[in-house]
Design a protein around this motif. Structure first.
Motif, PDB file in Angstrom:
ATOM      1  N   GLN A  84       0.819  -1.045   0.002  1.00 47.86           N
ATOM      2  CA  GLN A  84       0.059  -0.013  -0.006  1.00 47.86           C
ATOM      3  C   GLN A  84       0.845   1.140  -0.115  1.00 47.86           C
ATOM      4  OE1 GLN A  84      -2.799   0.110   3.069  1.00 47.86           O
ATOM      5  NE2 GLN A  84      -4.339  -1.761   2.056  1.00 47.86           N
ATOM      6  N   ALA A  85       1.972   1.149   0.728  1.00 52.28           N
ATOM      7  CA  ALA A  85       2.820   2.223   0.778  1.00 52.28           C
ATOM      8  C   ALA A  85       3.408   2.870  -0.509  1.00 52.28           C
ATOM      9  CB  ALA A  85       4.021   2.183   1.868  1.00 52.28           C
ATOM     10  N   LEU A  86       3.484   1.498  -1.466  1.00 54.52           N
ATOM     11  CA  LEU A  86       3.992   2.172  -2.886  1.00 54.52           C
ATOM     12  C   LEU A  86       3.130   2.869  -3.529  1.00 54.52           C
ATOM     13  CD1 LEU A  86       5.281  -1.443  -4.066  1.00 54.52           C
ATOM     14  CD2 LEU A  86       6.584   0.505  -3.061  1.00 54.52           C
ATOM     15  N   VAL A  87       2.030   3.024  -3.249  1.00 52.75           N
ATOM     16  CA  VAL A  87       0.889   4.008  -3.701  1.00 52.75           C
ATOM     17  C   VAL A  87       0.725   5.423  -2.678  1.00 52.75           C
ATOM     18  CG1 VAL A  87      -1.487   4.321  -4.434  1.00 52.75           C
ATOM     19  CG2 VAL A  87      -0.244   1.936  -5.027  1.00 52.75           C
ATOM     20  N   LEU A  88       0.540   4.696  -1.614  1.00 55.75           N
ATOM     21  CA  LEU A  88       0.267   5.959  -0.490  1.00 55.75           C
ATOM     22  C   LEU A  88       1.297   7.064  -0.201  1.00 55.75           C
ATOM     23  CD1 LEU A  88      -1.774   4.063   1.985  1.00 55.75           C
ATOM     24  CD2 LEU A  88      -2.987   5.510   0.380  1.00 55.75           C
TER      25      LEU A  88
END
Length: 322
Positions: free
Chosen positions: A252-256
């Motif tokens: 998720q952090a790759l997007v967020l």
């Protein structure tokens, strides 16, 4: 109390969250303060903290050593508070927290000034996060240039202007659920910003050991789940606490990492949460803590109601249940 009016302290990053509290603590002890910041025209909020003429803001950017040297001219003490929680453009972890710290230390050494450097618990050359590795590199550079420097490593710092409790309170206002990365089991030792500022001022006073590294934490060790529960109880909102496995959080952090405001989550922040952020037993036994300095730390539950009330549904006018 002895007067320090002849002592000039240059505070790098003095207009930021921790900086304003450090400046206030130093003003109360009668130091003359030079605040070195990238945008001195935006540091006007510091002026009411001191007497007329006690605080003077100058331009300096840690990525430009010449500006750091100019800011240190005739100074007796250097305080480096500059740090970034996320990277952006030229403001990378290495540029600010490693090379930037080195620039301040070299400038301090050149004029024979003492130095206080604020790092972070978790600073480690072998850290899985680039944030932790850059903090360790900054500490090493500071001690290489100024061996007598005092290094302070706070745990997560909270206070009215923080990006920690305010961030989760903001999320709770707009989202029906709050994520608990890794199940919310990571342990932190939240420390009030005013207590960290007092420790910095004590170091300037000469109350710390030369060349020592202090670990600065609050009175309680709390898990992320417990911290979320305290925040929700304070703002009087009910939200689901959803466990988020580390692997899923990394994806998720790759997007967020590109998200705005409180939604932002970087892979580096996820990596930091894999390790507890608490004062070590070695620091406790050596007296290299707030308690060792004679500072009685304030707890999270004692302080957050003083400023998180604004996140309640009706703010300060919220009805109290019987």
């Amino acid at each position: 109390m002895a007067s320090h009016q002849d002592t000039l302290v240059t505070v790098f990053g003095g207009s930021g969250f921790l900086g304003r509290y450090v400046v206030r603590a130093l003003c109360r002890r009668d130091y003359r303060i030079r605040v070195a910041v990238r945008r001195p025209e935006l540091a006007g909020h510091l002026q009411p903290l001191g007497k007329v003429g006690q605080i003077h803001a100058v331009q300096a950017n840690l990525r430009y050593p010449a500006s750091v040297e100019a800011a240190m001219r005739d100074s007796h003490v250097a305080i480096n508070l500059v740090g970034v929680l996320t990277e952006g453009g030229a403001q990378s972890f290495d540029a600010v927290q490693a090379a930037g710290a080195a620039a301040v230390a070299k400038a301090a050494a050149a004029v024979g000034a003492a130095m206080v450097h604020v790092s972070a618990i978790g600073a480690d050359a072998g850290s899985p996060s680039r944030y932790g590795r850059s903090k360790a590199a900054g500490e090493k550079a500071v001690l290489a240039a100024v061996p007598s420097a005092t290094i302070l490593r706070p745990s997560v710092v909270f206070g009215p202007e923080d990006q920690f409790t305010n961030r989760f309170a903001t999320l709770a206002r707009i989202s029906p659920m709050l994520p608990l990365i890794g199940g919310g089991l990571t342990k932190l030792q939240p420390v009030y910003v005013g207590d960290v500022a007092s420790a910095v001022a004590d170091a300037v006073d000469g109350k710390t050991r030369r060349g020592a590294t202090y670990e600065v934490g609050g009175p309680e060790v709390l898990t992320m789940r417990e911290i979320m529960e305290i925040i929700l109880a304070t703002i009087e909102r009910r939200r689901m606490l959803v466990s988020l496995p580390f692997k899923l959080a990394e994806w998720q952090a790759l997007v967020l990492q590109f998200a705005p405001g409180p939604l932002k989550l970087t892979p580096d922040q996820v990596a930091l949460l894999r390790s507890d952020n608490v004062v070590s037993e070695a620091a406790k036994s050596a007296g290299l803590t707030l308690e060792g300095l004679g500072i009685s730390a304030d707890s999270l539950e004692a302080i957050v109601p003083q400023y998180l009330w604004r996140f309640r549904a009706a703010g300060q006018f919220q009805r109290k249940s019987a």
